[in-house]
Write a protein that holds these residues in place. Structure first.
Motif, PDB file in Angstrom:
ATOM      1  N   UNK A  12       0.835  -1.195   0.000  1.00 47.75           N
ATOM      2  CA  UNK A  12       0.000   0.000   0.000  1.00 47.75           C
ATOM      3  C   UNK A  12       0.879   1.258   0.000  1.00 47.75           C
ATOM      4  N   UNK A  62      -4.607 -12.177   2.594  1.00 44.71           N
ATOM      5  CA  UNK A  62      -5.682 -13.093   2.961  1.00 44.71           C
ATOM      6  C   UNK A  62      -5.363 -13.916   4.197  1.00 44.71           C
ATOM      7  N   UNK A  63      -4.506 -13.392   5.057  1.00 36.14           N
ATOM      8  CA  UNK A  63      -4.255 -14.088   6.308  1.00 36.14           C
ATOM      9  C   UNK A  63      -5.447 -13.934   7.240  1.00 36.14           C
ATOM     10  N   UNK A  64      -5.762 -14.957   8.003  1.00 36.51           N
ATOM     11  CA  UNK A  64      -6.882 -14.863   8.938  1.00 36.51           C
ATOM     12  C   UNK A  64      -6.417 -15.282  10.306  1.00 36.51           C
ATOM     13  N   UNK A  65      -6.674 -14.559  11.408  1.00 35.78           N
ATOM     14  CA  UNK A  65      -7.325 -13.261  11.300  1.00 35.78           C
ATOM     15  C   UNK A  65      -6.407 -12.212  10.679  1.00 35.78           C
ATOM     16  N   UNK A  66      -6.979 -11.098  10.301  1.00 32.08           N
ATOM     17  CA  UNK A  66      -6.236 -10.027   9.677  1.00 32.08           C
ATOM     18  C   UNK A  66      -5.507  -9.233  10.746  1.00 32.08           C
ATOM     19  N   UNK A  67      -4.198  -9.131  10.630  1.00 30.96           N
ATOM     20  CA  UNK A  67      -3.404  -8.479  11.655  1.00 30.96           C
ATOM     21  C   UNK A  67      -3.103  -7.021  11.370  1.00 30.96           C
ATOM     22  N   UNK A  68      -3.633  -6.485  10.283  1.00 25.90           N
ATOM     23  CA  UNK A  68      -3.428  -5.081  10.006  1.00 25.90           C
ATOM     24  C   UNK A  68      -2.194  -4.848   9.166  1.00 25.90           C
ATOM     25  N   UNK A  69      -1.828  -3.593   9.057  1.00 20.24           N
ATOM     26  CA  UNK A  69      -0.704  -3.207   8.234  1.00 20.24           C
ATOM     27  C   UNK A  69       0.532  -2.962   9.082  1.00 20.24           C
ATOM     28  N   UNK A  70       1.703  -3.178   8.451  1.00 20.45           N
ATOM     29  CA  UNK A  70       2.966  -2.736   9.016  1.00 20.45           C
ATOM     30  C   UNK A  70       3.491  -1.628   8.122  1.00 20.45           C
ATOM     31  N   UNK A  79      -2.916   0.381  -3.926  1.00 19.53           N
ATOM     32  CA  UNK A  79      -2.613  -0.877  -3.276  1.00 19.53           C
ATOM     33  C   UNK A  79      -2.408  -1.940  -4.346  1.00 19.53           C
TER      34      UNK A  79
END
Lengths: 112, 115
Positions: free
Chosen positions: B34, B97-105, B49
């Motif tokens: 992003x 598409x990772x679950x759960x979604x851990x957000x952005x770094x 993105x």
């Protein structure tokens, strides 16, 4: 569509006092919720996240937030403010599409 | 561990000059990437993105473009900068598409001043 509202673009608290930064969200499905912190001229750092597990989420630097579905809120708190907490804080929401919508941010000022 | 690198940290460019900001991610593969811009008083604005090499989605029509020539490389460009392009540019990545979604770094950002 989801959205995030942070109440107060600037919040001032005295050192040692309670920190409360307010965040309300709008989402048609159970969201993921985040709080990020940004120090001057730096990127955003994840403080904590809610991903549908425990509703009280503990993060770094003594911060925590509680997910309240009935109030659509995810307020950030810290029992005792420290001078090093002065920064800008962003609340954010995401649905299951991996896009994050950020609030406009709240700048936290710590008074000595 | 995963790391994200963004450079340069600061940049002063004249109006009409080209721009190239680079972002690379290490320690992961197939990330979502992003580009955000943070202008004074305007919060965080998602610019582009990407979910894969050569796949770019633009969120806001503007004077900028993005490219992803390699899996972990994301470039923000402009052919001719405008004064309004000034701001703080942030690159970020997330697990696809990772679950759960851990957000952005997020990367450490580039402060661009167009003069």
């Amino acid at each position: 569509a989801q959205s995030v509202t942070q109440l107060g673009s600037h919040v001032s608290v005295s050192e040692g006092a309670l920190v409360l930064l307010r965040c309300n969200y709008s989402s048609s499905v159970p969201p993921y919720l985040f709080w990020y912190v940004q120090y001057p001229n730096q990127g955003l750092q994840l403080l904590l996240k809610y991903t549908s597990a425990a509703t009280l989420v503990k993060g770094i630097n003594g911060f925590e937030a509680e997910f309240k579905k009935s109030e659509t809120s995810f307020h950030l708190t810290k029992p005792s403010a420290h001078m090093s907490d002065a920064a800008e804080y962003f609340c954010a929401v995401s649905l299951r599409d991996d896009k994050i919508i950020f609030g406009k941010g709240t700048r936290l000022h710590i008074l000595p | 561990s995963q790391t994200i690198h963004q450079w340069p940290a600061t940049l002063v460019q004249p109006v009409g000059s080209p721009l190239s900001l680079e972002c690379t991610v290490e320690g992961t593969s197939n990330p979502n990437l992003y580009w955000y811009r943070q202008a004074a008083g305007r919060g965080l604005q998602l610019l582009f993105y990407s979910v894969g090499i050569g796949q770019i989605s633009s969120e806001v029509p503007q004077n900028l473009s993005a490219s992803r020539p390699q899996d972990r490389q994301f470039i923000l460009s402009s052919k001719k900068l405008l004064l309004s392009d000034s701001g703080f540019y942030l690159c970020a990545w997330s697990i696809r598409q990772g679950r759960p979604f851990y957000g952005y770094t997020f990367g450490s950002g580039t402060r661009l001043t167009v003069v």
